[in-house]
Motif scaffolding. Structure first.
Motif, PDB file in Angstrom:
ATOM      1  N   LEU A  92       0.836  -1.200   0.000  1.00  0.00           N
ATOM      2  CA  LEU A  92       0.000   0.000   0.000  1.00  0.00           C
ATOM      3  C   LEU A  92       0.872   1.252   0.000  1.00  0.00           C
ATOM      4  CD1 LEU A  92      -2.591   1.651   0.300  1.00  0.00           C
ATOM      5  CD2 LEU A  92      -2.518   1.194   2.760  1.00  0.00           C
ATOM      6  N   THR A 109      -7.228   1.996  -4.800  1.00  0.00           N
ATOM      7  CA  THR A 109      -8.420   1.863  -3.961  1.00  0.00           C
ATOM      8  C   THR A 109      -8.114   0.905  -2.819  1.00  0.00           C
ATOM      9  OG1 THR A 109      -9.238   0.163  -5.475  1.00  0.00           O
ATOM     10  CG2 THR A 109     -10.122   2.378  -5.734  1.00  0.00           C
ATOM     11  N   VAL A 110      -8.615   1.254  -1.644  1.00  0.00           N
ATOM     12  CA  VAL A 110      -8.371   0.449  -0.438  1.00  0.00           C
ATOM     13  C   VAL A 110      -9.722   0.019   0.131  1.00  0.00           C
ATOM     14  CG1 VAL A 110      -7.328   0.402   1.849  1.00  0.00           C
ATOM     15  CG2 VAL A 110      -6.274   1.750   0.018  1.00  0.00           C
ATOM     16  N   TYR A 111      -9.837  -1.267   0.443  1.00  0.00           N
ATOM     17  CA  TYR A 111     -11.083  -1.825   0.981  1.00  0.00           C
ATOM     18  C   TYR A 111     -10.792  -2.545   2.300  1.00  0.00           C
ATOM     19  CZ  TYR A 111     -13.217  -1.277  -3.677  1.00  0.00           C
ATOM     20  OH  TYR A 111     -13.709  -0.778  -4.866  1.00  0.00           O
ATOM     21  N   ARG A 128      -6.589   1.568  10.747  1.00  0.00           N
ATOM     22  CA  ARG A 128      -7.810   2.055  10.086  1.00  0.00           C
ATOM     23  C   ARG A 128      -8.228   3.413  10.652  1.00  0.00           C
ATOM     24  NH1 ARG A 128     -13.199  -1.481   8.543  1.00  0.00           N
ATOM     25  NH2 ARG A 128     -14.219   0.177   7.351  1.00  0.00           N
ATOM     26  N   PHE A 131      -5.909   6.026   9.202  1.00  0.00           N
ATOM     27  CA  PHE A 131      -5.769   5.997   7.745  1.00  0.00           C
ATOM     28  C   PHE A 131      -5.950   7.364   7.079  1.00  0.00           C
ATOM     29  CE2 PHE A 131      -6.961   5.263   3.369  1.00  0.00           C
ATOM     30  CZ  PHE A 131      -6.149   4.218   2.971  1.00  0.00           C
ATOM     31  N   ARG A 138      -7.644  10.519   2.353  1.00  0.00           N
ATOM     32  CA  ARG A 138      -8.239   9.496   1.479  1.00  0.00           C
ATOM     33  C   ARG A 138      -8.924   8.445   2.344  1.00  0.00           C
ATOM     34  NH1 ARG A 138      -7.005   8.913  -3.681  1.00  0.00           N
ATOM     35  NH2 ARG A 138      -7.199   6.663  -3.570  1.00  0.00           N
ATOM     36  N   TYR A 139     -10.194   8.223   2.060  1.00  0.00           N
ATOM     37  CA  TYR A 139     -10.960   7.286   2.877  1.00  0.00           C
ATOM     38  C   TYR A 139     -11.081   5.938   2.172  1.00  0.00           C
ATOM     39  CZ  TYR A 139     -12.408  10.924   6.103  1.00  0.00           C
ATOM     40  OH  TYR A 139     -12.426  11.910   7.051  1.00  0.00           O
ATOM     41  N   PRO A 140     -10.968   4.856   2.904  1.00  0.00           N
ATOM     42  CA  PRO A 140     -11.163   3.536   2.298  1.00  0.00           C
ATOM     43  C   PRO A 140     -12.658   3.211   2.180  1.00  0.00           C
ATOM     44  CG  PRO A 140     -10.700   3.274   4.622  1.00  0.00           C
ATOM     45  CD  PRO A 140     -10.643   4.760   4.343  1.00  0.00           C
ATOM     46  N   SER A 141     -12.964   2.129   1.464  1.00  0.00           N
ATOM     47  CA  SER A 141     -14.329   1.622   1.371  1.00  0.00           C
ATOM     48  C   SER A 141     -14.406   0.314   2.148  1.00  0.00           C
ATOM     49  CB  SER A 141     -14.711   1.378  -0.094  1.00  0.00           C
ATOM     50  OG  SER A 141     -14.681   2.580  -0.830  1.00  0.00           O
TER      51      SER A 141
END
Length: 683
Positions: A92, A109-111, A128, A131, A138-141
């Motif tokens: 990452l 993209t980060v999940y 998390r 993050f 930048r926010y993950p999904s």
């Protein structure tokens, strides 16, 4: 042999070993997608640690080589679940640095996969939480099923590569299709799995289906009707969520860091459409689009994003339907979106937007503006030689002209669409023969309406032959079309007094619909009732009163049951069948039964006219007119006069708005009233 070359898109998939099954599922799905894309000159390559060459020299660390491979990728998808994973975190970090260099990597993209409370390691929990600060807001999904990651990726890829003219991602029967091939399910998409209204609809459908397994008689019929309504709601919701997902993906292609859209997506994923709309305020969106449209061509990407946000607001308004102004708001926003899109959209994307606008306008009776929009789309499609979409647009435009009684224009458009579909069906019959039959049916309906019965009969017969041929291999798909076309033919033969042919066609259609209703009653029982009603009308006209009464009574029984759970849809049908029964009973002088049926029909029409007067006042008037004749037959002249007076007053009221539509009804009602009064005076 010459080897075919592809445009290769490399996606790096990073995760710890606990998500090995998800990685395999993702790779298997990409293989399915590549079967379609390879024919279009594209190929997606997935890079995972499992695919490293085991003979790769390990003079340092294999992970170092793996990180170098990441830099040669177009996209990186990082998955976390219950633990952080030292190497996943390293990948990452490498991808994040590469994303903001001038290298090849264009998307990251980060999940985080949903997990049970307490199952996440403290290390991952802290990561998390931190993050957004570590990765510049930048926010993950989150995801429950890997299929939601796959569908997000597919929507992004098709839009990003600009191959939407040849690779179509569509939705049909809850399945996500790539050029007609299933590649996922809407229920697994990120916008669907956490959406409370959508999940409630899924549960409602499941409960009703479960209840049907043991239900019998009228309870089963009521459950079937409720299930039909819920399935329709579910389909509409799925279409809206899919459209929202596509729009959000288009926005994030040009502006992946748009915090406003990210939050709106989160709200939409939970079913909080009003909250999403509040983030995307109309005035602010229009102001942003105006500001960007005044700037140089260098900001075209930002201009496109501003237009897509307006489109997203339209879709959210359509999903929320929060008040009675949403339709007009959408009409106004479509006008703004198209105007702002003209200088910054690619021609195909602009045509797609204008087509969506035209469809919305047509659905909401804005026919003049819709026709102008369709003509603009047609001009572009003809120029590009996109024959399938030319035919589709011509069919829509012909439907519009038919609805507005411009039959000459409609006929010309149907004929051109038919010629295109016939030509396409020569090389791809399985894809285009249904369109040939559908267009023939539309043409035949038009010719029936304009009393060109000979031409209409020929078109119905050809459509019927095609549907019967298609039904041999796919009965579940085309038997309903066979029944529909038989019913249309029967109506034509009844109108041309070929009663024998009409009866045979009605009976064949009825037999098909009864069979279909055995397995899917919620879909086909209304059609069974409709065909029974039509057959009864035929038998009444040919004086087979016993058969007609039996058919009316069966149709009435079905419609009464349907109206218990969906009154707004089926009460008008109940009233219609009661009216027909009353006319029959007048024929055979059973005046007592006729009066009872007229009174019940009149009460239902009055109830419907309270909320929709323009639709149901004519039925109130005609029922009163029929009742006046019934009272005359029974020498109840006072009641007859009262009914005729009210019928005349309603017709006069409607004739003020449309003399051409109701002028003759006013004349007939006045003549009936004059006759009643003369009889009363001489009595």
């Amino acid at each position: 042999m010459e080897q075919k070359t592809y445009s290769v898109y490399k996606v790096f998939l990073a995760s710890s070993n606990e998500l090995a099954d998800d990685r395999k599922h993702f790779d298997d799905n990409i293989h399915k997608i590549n079967h379609v894309l390879n024919g279009l000159g594209y190929h997606i390559e997935v890079v995972q640690w499992e695919f490293l060459d085991p003979a790769m020299p390990d003079d340092g660390r294999s992970q170092d080589e793996y990180n170098r491979q990441l830099k040669d990728c177009d996209e990186c998808i990082v998955l976390f679940w219950r633990k952080l994973g030292k190497y996943t975190k390293e990948e990452l970090d490498t991808a994040y640095k590469e994303k903001y260099s001038d290298g090849r990597l264009s998307r990251l993209t980060v999940y985080f996969k949903d997990s049970a409370p307490g199952s996440i390691t403290p290390e991952l929990k802290l990561f998390r939480k931190q993050f957004p600060q570590i990765h510049n807001e930048r926010y993950p999904s989150s995801y429950r099923s890997i299929e939601s990651v796959e569908s997000d990726f597919l929507l992004y890829f098709v839009q990003r590569e600009g191959i939407t003219t040849s690779a179509r991602v569509t939705l049909s029967d809850s399945q996500i299709l790539l050029n007609g091939k299933p590649v996922g399910e809407i229920s697994k998409m990120s916008l669907a799995y956490g959406n409370k209204p959508y999940q409630k609809l899924l549960n409602d459908v499941a409960e009703l289906e479960q209840g049907l397994q043991s239900a019998k008689g009228t309870v089963r019929l009521a459950l079937n009707t409720a299930l039909e309504g819920k399935r329709k709601e579910l389909q509409e919701m799925e279409e809206k969520l899919f459209a929202i997902a596509q729009t959000i993906m288009r926005i994030t292609i040009d502006d992946p860091d748009d915090e406003q859209v990210r939050q709106a997506k989160d709200y939409a994923a939970e079913g909080k459409f009003e909250e999403a709309l509040a983030l995307l305020g109309e005035d602010e969106l229009i102001a942003e689009a105006q500001r960007l449209s005044a700037l140089a061509a260098a900001v075209k990407n930002k201009q496109r994003v501003s237009v897509e946000k307006i489109v997203l607001r339209i879709q959210l308004l359509s999903a929320a339907k929060s008040d009675n102004t949403w339709v007009q708001q959408c009409i106004n926003l479509y006008r703004q979106a198209v105007a702002f899109a003209r200088p910054c959209y690619a021609p195909f994307d602009l045509a797609s937007l204008v087509f969506s606008q035209a469809t919305f306008l047509q659905e909401n009776n804005q026919f003049k503006e819709a026709a102008e929009a369709y003509l603009e789309v047609l001009s572009y499609l003809r120029e590009q030689g996109d024959l399938p979409n030319v035919a589709t647009t011509l069919n829509n435009l012909a439907n519009l002209h038919s609805d507005t009684h411009d039959f000459k224009a409609a006929e010309k458009e149907y004929q051109e669409a038919l010629a295109i579909y016939r030509e396409l069906a020569k090389t791809t019959p399985e894809a285009y023969l249904p369109d040939v039959a559908g267009t023939l049916n539309n043409l035949a309906n038009l010719h029936s309406y304009t009393h060109d019965f000979k031409t209409a009969e020929k078109e119905y017969q050809e459509a019927l032959a095609i549907y019967k041929e298609l039904a041999q291999s796919t009965p579940e798909a085309y038997l309903p079309d066979v029944a529909m076309t038989l019913n249309n033919l029967a109506v034509l033969h009844k109108d041309t007094h070929d009663f024998k042919a009409a009866e045979e066609e009605y009976r064949e259609a009825l037999g098909i619909r009864r069979e279909l209703a055995k397995t899917t009653p919620e879909a086909y029982l209304p059609y069974v009732a409709g065909t029974l009603n039509n057959l009864a009308n035929l038998h009444r006209n040919t004086h087979d009163f016993e058969a007609a009464e039996e058919e009316y009574q069966e149709a009435l029984g079905i419609r009464r049951e349907l109206a218990k759970t969906t009154p707004e849809a089926y009460l008008p049908n109940v009233a219609t069948t009661l009216n027909n029964l009353a006319i029959l009973h007048c024929y055979i002088h059973d005046f007592k039964a006729a009066e009872k049926e007229y009174q019940e029909a009149l009460a239902k029409y009055r109830e419907l006219a309270r909320t929709t007067p323009e639709a149901y006042l004519p039925y109130v008037a005609i029922t009163l007119y029929n009742m006046a004749i019934l009272f005359v037959q029974q020498e109840q002249y006072g009641d007859a006069e009262k009914a005729a007076e009210e019928s005349l007053a309603i017709y006069q009221q409607m004739a003020q708005k449309s003399e051409s539509a109701f002028g003759s009804d006013v004349k007939n009602a006045q003549q009936l009233l004059d006759i009643i009064r003369k009889v009363m005076q001489s009595a």
